[in-house]
Design an enzyme around this catalytic site. Structure first.
Site, short mmCIF file in Angstrom:
data_model
loop_
_atom_site.label_atom_id
_atom_site.label_comp_id
_atom_site.label_asym_id
_atom_site.label_seq_id
_atom_site.Cartn_x
_atom_site.Cartn_y
_atom_site.Cartn_z
N GLU A 1 0.82 -1.21 0.00
CA GLU A 1 0.00 0.00 0.00
C GLU A 1 0.85 1.26 0.00
OE1 GLU A 1 -3.99 -1.65 2.20
OE2 GLU A 1 -2.39 -0.99 3.51
N CYS B 1 2.42 -3.18 15.30
CA CYS B 1 2.34 -2.77 13.89
C CYS B 1 1.63 -3.86 13.08
CB CYS B 1 3.75 -2.54 13.35
SG CYS B 1 3.82 -2.30 11.58
N CYS C 1 3.24 8.43 1.43
CA CYS C 1 3.84 7.44 2.33
C CYS C 1 4.05 6.17 1.50
CB CYS C 1 2.87 7.21 3.49
SG CYS C 1 3.45 5.99 4.66
N CYS D 1 7.35 -5.75 14.85
CA CYS D 1 7.01 -4.93 16.02
C CYS D 1 5.60 -5.31 16.50
CB CYS D 1 7.09 -3.45 15.71
SG CYS D 1 8.74 -2.93 15.24
N CYS E 1 7.01 -7.29 6.75
CA CYS E 1 8.20 -6.78 7.43
C CYS E 1 8.68 -7.86 8.39
CB CYS E 1 7.89 -5.50 8.19
SG CYS E 1 9.35 -4.79 9.00
N CYS F 1 -0.77 5.48 10.30
CA CYS F 1 0.49 4.82 10.62
C CYS F 1 0.24 3.46 11.22
CB CYS F 1 1.25 5.58 11.70
SG CYS F 1 1.76 7.17 11.22
#
Ligand code: SAH
Ligand code: SF4
Length: 384
Positions: A92, A119, A105, A116, A112, A352
């Protein structure tokens, strides 16, 4: 035969590609400008290139962003695109219009591997690095798509060849993925964003955000210093180990030293520290005071507090407003410039940490997070 996607090349690489075909560097400059400044994808329309070259390119090359699989527009104008990057993966990019600038962004990986706890991308696990063409392609597509939508009708334009005004003047590598774990593809993408023949963005307006890949912070400083944001999220190693697992490899002392070294070459004279505000996990006044002790007199910095954006399965909550403000007050009282990030696009899961795309997890990170075996022990509540 598979043809080359020219979005893969920064200007030096495109020049080398043209030279191999017996063309001078200025031809590469023309081609690069057609692609990035005018958004051209058809070689036939590149009228000032010799016909022979155009014909050759049409056989051997193409210009294409990953196909758009979906688009969502938020009430506040924030626009999120889902790009299909093949193999069942989708990533995205988010456009955030503001009064004084337009921000894109951009994602750097499908998923990933850092994992984390707070996230959504981390919870998806990791599939693969994006290519340079897929990274630049997000900007190429968004910039020219938005120009087409915002352009005045042809009758009001100076002429058919007029180049429309730039829409995106700020890029943040804060989408899906850890950009500094995909350095080889990131670097040419950054160079294309900065190149005057490309997007001509200022170094101060291209930001790489990292969870703290120390050796690559040094590489970025040497190769292509742009604005740097570091995702801190905790004032000590014990808590950061739990929130950002990469901390076990590169603990805070090493990370802060790398930030100090980065400042030697940085286009701004401070590092931005991002801090995701998690209710009763990292948001007490004691945490804020510990943070002041950690960074003050050590690294020139500003703080950006991000209210946690929840997503299903996180099991975490956003800090209440008054707790965020109290936290900011402690930092500000100690002379650290602090802003609280306004949440944009959360109605379309574009804020975010909400970017999830679609990722074929090839690691166990996402799986373990989903099963809860990467545990997060909330810090003992401190008196307010
Ligand atoms: N991997 C890089 C860049 C992508 S994340 C990094 O971690 O810095 C961009 C920012 O969003 C980071 O500061 C990240 O910590 C933050 N973030 C991640 N998940 C979030 C969430 N659910 N709510 C608020 N911020 C989040
Ligand atoms: Fe990866 Fe950044 Fe999300 Fe951590 S916050 S899992 S490093 S994208």
């Amino acid at each position: 035969m598979a043809t080359r996607n020219l979005l893969e090349f920064d200007l030096d690489a495109l020049s080398a590609y043209c030279e191999e075909r017996g063309e001078k560097r200025f031809r590469a400059v023309q081609l690069f400008r057609w692609i990035h400044q005018r958004g051209a994808a058809e070689f036939a329309q590149m009228s000032d290139l010799a016909r022979g070259l155009r014909d050759k390119l049409a056989l051997e090359a193409h210009v294409a962003a990953p196909p758009v699989q979906g688009e969502q527009v938020s009430d506040d104008g924030t626009t999120k695109w889902l790009f299909d990057v093949g193999g069942g993966n989708a990533i995205e990019a988010v456009y955030i219009p503001e009064a004084d600038r337009g921000t894109l962004c951009v994602s750097s990986q499908a998923g990933c591997a850092v994992g984390c706890r707070f996230c959504s991308t981390g919870h998806q696990g990791f599939s693969r690095n994006l290519t340079t063409a897929e990274i630049v392609g997000q900007l190429w597509f968004a910039e020219h798509e938005l120009r087409r939508r915002l352009a005045p009708p042809a009758s009001e334009r100076a002429g058919a060849r007029a180049v429309a005004a730039r829409v995106i003047d700020n890029v943040v590598m804060m989408g899906m993925g850890e950009p500094l774990q995909n350095y080889a593809a990131l670097l040419p993408a950054l160079r294309t964003m900065l190149d005057d023949h490309g997007y001509g963005l200022s170094r101060r307006r291209v930001t790489v955000s990292t969870s703290g890949v120390v050796p690559m912070i040094d590489r970025l400083r040497d190769d292509c210093p742009v604005a740097l944001a570091v995702s801190l999220h905790a004032p000590d190693d014990a808590l950061r180990d739990q929130l950002v697992p990469l901390n076990r490899k590169y603990p805070l002392a090493e990370l802060l030293d790398a930030c100090v070294r980065y400042l030697d070459a940085a286009p701004r004279d401070f590092i931005t520290f991002e801090y995701c505000m998690l209710d009763r996990v990292n948001d007490s006044p004691d945490h804020a005071r510990a943070l002041v002790r950690l960074v003050r007199d050590r690294v020139a910095c500003k703080f950006n507090l991000i209210p946690f954006n929840p997503f299903p399965q996180s099991g975490l909550k956003r800090s209440p407003r008054e707790r965020i403000t109290a936290f900011a007050d402690v930092l500000q009282g100690a002379g650290l410039v602090t802003t609280i990030r306004r949440t944009r696009g959360d109605d379309i899961a574009a804020a975010c940490g909400q970017l999830a795309g679609e990722v074929r997890d090839r690691t166990r990170v996402g799986q373990r997070l989903r099963r809860g075996t990467i545990a997060l022990v909330p810090a003992a509540p401190t008196p307010r």
